[in-house]
Structure formats: C-alpha cells, structure tokens
Design an enzyme around this catalytic site. Sequence first.
Site, PDB file in Angstrom:
ATOM      1  N   GLY A  23      -0.899   2.440  -2.474  1.00 29.20           N
ATOM      2  CA  GLY A  23      -0.521   3.205  -3.356  1.00 29.20           C
ATOM      3  C   GLY A  23      -0.982   2.680  -4.811  1.00 29.20           C
ATOM      4  N   ARG A  27      -3.819  -3.012  -5.800  1.00 31.73           N
ATOM      5  CA  ARG A  27      -3.973  -3.516  -4.281  1.00 31.73           C
ATOM      6  C   ARG A  27      -5.372  -2.825  -3.820  1.00 31.73           C
ATOM      7  NH1 ARG A  27       0.839  -1.709  -1.012  1.00 31.73           N
ATOM      8  NH2 ARG A  27       1.830  -2.984  -2.353  1.00 31.73           N
ATOM      9  N   ARG A  46      -8.259   8.277 -14.215  1.00 30.39           N
ATOM     10  CA  ARG A  46      -6.683   7.854 -14.460  1.00 30.39           C
ATOM     11  C   ARG A  46      -6.517   6.547 -13.852  1.00 30.39           C
ATOM     12  NH1 ARG A  46      -3.372  13.366 -13.770  1.00 30.39           N
ATOM     13  NH2 ARG A  46      -4.806  14.816 -14.488  1.00 30.39           N
ATOM     14  N   ARG A  90      -3.215   4.954   5.524  1.00 34.90           N
ATOM     15  CA  ARG A  90      -2.454   4.530   4.413  1.00 34.90           C
ATOM     16  C   ARG A  90      -1.797   3.093   4.641  1.00 34.90           C
ATOM     17  NH1 ARG A  90       2.079   3.941   0.908  1.00 34.90           N
ATOM     18  NH2 ARG A  90       4.143   4.151   2.025  1.00 34.90           N
ATOM     19  N   SER A  93       4.182  -0.128   1.354  1.00 31.90           N
ATOM     20  CA  SER A  93       5.467  -0.638   1.443  1.00 31.90           C
ATOM     21  C   SER A  93       6.553   0.429   1.937  1.00 31.90           C
ATOM     22  CB  SER A  93       5.825  -1.487   0.085  1.00 31.90           C
ATOM     23  OG  SER A  93       5.996  -0.476  -0.693  1.00 31.90           O
ATOM     24  N   ASP A 206      11.694  -4.412   1.525  1.00 36.78           N
ATOM     25  CA  ASP A 206      13.118  -4.528   1.191  1.00 36.78           C
ATOM     26  C   ASP A 206      13.780  -3.901   2.369  1.00 36.78           C
ATOM     27  OD1 ASP A 206      13.905  -1.676   0.261  1.00 36.78           O
ATOM     28  OD2 ASP A 206      11.973  -2.213  -0.650  1.00 36.78           O
ATOM     29  N   ARG A 219       4.657  -7.788  -3.486  1.00 40.27           N
ATOM     30  CA  ARG A 219       4.494  -6.519  -2.917  1.00 40.27           C
ATOM     31  C   ARG A 219       3.055  -6.326  -3.125  1.00 40.27           C
ATOM     32  NH1 ARG A 219       9.487  -2.444  -3.380  1.00 40.27           N
ATOM     33  NH2 ARG A 219      11.016  -3.794  -3.397  1.00 40.27           N
TER      34      ARG A 219
END
Length: 234
Positions: A23, A27, A46, A90, A93, A206, A219
């Site tokens: 995402g 990363r 972007r 994908r 998290s 989490d 993360r």
Amino acid sequence: MPIPTPHINAPAGAFADTVLMPGDPKRSRLIAETFFENPVLVNDVRGVQGYTGTWQGKRVSVMASGMGAPSIGIYSYELFKFYDVKSIIRLGSAGSMREDIKVRDIVIAMSAYNHSSYLKQFGFTGDNAPCADYDLLSRAMEAAKAMNLRAHCGAVFTSEAFYGESADVAALRAQHVMAVEMEAAALYLNAALTGRKALTICTISDSAITGESLPAEERQSSFLDMIRLGLAIA
C-alpha cells in the site's frame, strides 16, 4: 484507454508479468532498493512509486496501491487491463480477529468477505466473497512452510472504513475470519473481471484481541518475511 493511463505514466512493457503491490509508496521503494537488482523507477504519478528490476534472475515489478478499495481498484485494474500484467501479489498489513493469530504473523487470504459496492458497478447486485488464485495461494502456503513462517490461510474481511464501529465483528469472528484489511476484495474482483491472478499476503500489525499494535515506522520497514514470501512466488 491509451498508455500511459491517467494514473500510471510508465510506457508499454515497463512492468513485469508479476507486480508486488504494497500500500505504502515508501514500502514499494524499500522493496525495490533492498531486494531488486538494477531497479528502475517506472511510475511516480502522485508519488505512487513503481519499479521494475530482477530478483534471482527473474524480472519482477513493485508498485504501491495506496489505501483502500477505490485506490487499489484503480491501480490494479489499469495494470491488468492496459499493461497486460498477469499477476498482482498484495503485500500489506492487517488487524487480527482471532486469538491464535498474533502480531507479526502472516495471513494469506483465500477469500475476502466485504460489504463493498465495488462489484455493483460491473452489474452484479448480489453478495460476494471474491477468491484468490489457487496456484498463487498453494505456492505461497508451500513456500511459507519451507521458510518456517507462522502463516495462516483463510478468509479476511475487507473493510471500507479504518475508523468506525461495526456490528459485523462478532459475526465475522464466529466464522473464524482471520483478519481485517482494506484492499483484498477489490484486487480479487479486478483479477476475476480481467481473467488474471491475484493474491493477498498480509503481516498482522495489530490485534483486536490483545490491543497490541506496531508503530507506523515498523509497519513500513519490518515486514521482511512477508516480502520474501511474495518474491518466492513472483
């Protein structure tokens, strides 16, 4: 739609057959700079960074999806439909919904429960729980076992809201849904619509059971086992 698309400025052929899709753009850059040989930046519209390089001699790409079903819906659809990408994996998290699934465990989503209206724009008005590609799923489970990872396989819940209360949580837990995340259902639906392959692999960041949560920096940078698992099946 011509290439480049409104959201991806890469030329035709810039992406490998398989694209890893975290995402977070940071990363995406981490994966390219840490694992790829000779990574080349192929998209930065972007700030959504996409790179293509090689991993153990195989050409592979990575590009961020942004957060939520609408965002991954745009990027995955354009990659499948206009850039002829064959598979998207994908890497994200998720929040655990089960006692046996701990922070830093890996979940591999066989299907994605959701109450999204995403599919309805394509003419289907019923309920749905879109599924992963079986080949990618089975290879990921075999690789996770070989790598001695704490990996769980089953259903996830794709939520459209990060903040909010849901009366569905107890029902989902009763059905042993593993975790909640925000992108898998849209990715799986796009793969089904275009006849391509998709898989979601998430690290538990989490837990709704214990309240434990990893900080944002961890993360972003510490999910290396998940990344290696994605690369193993790319």
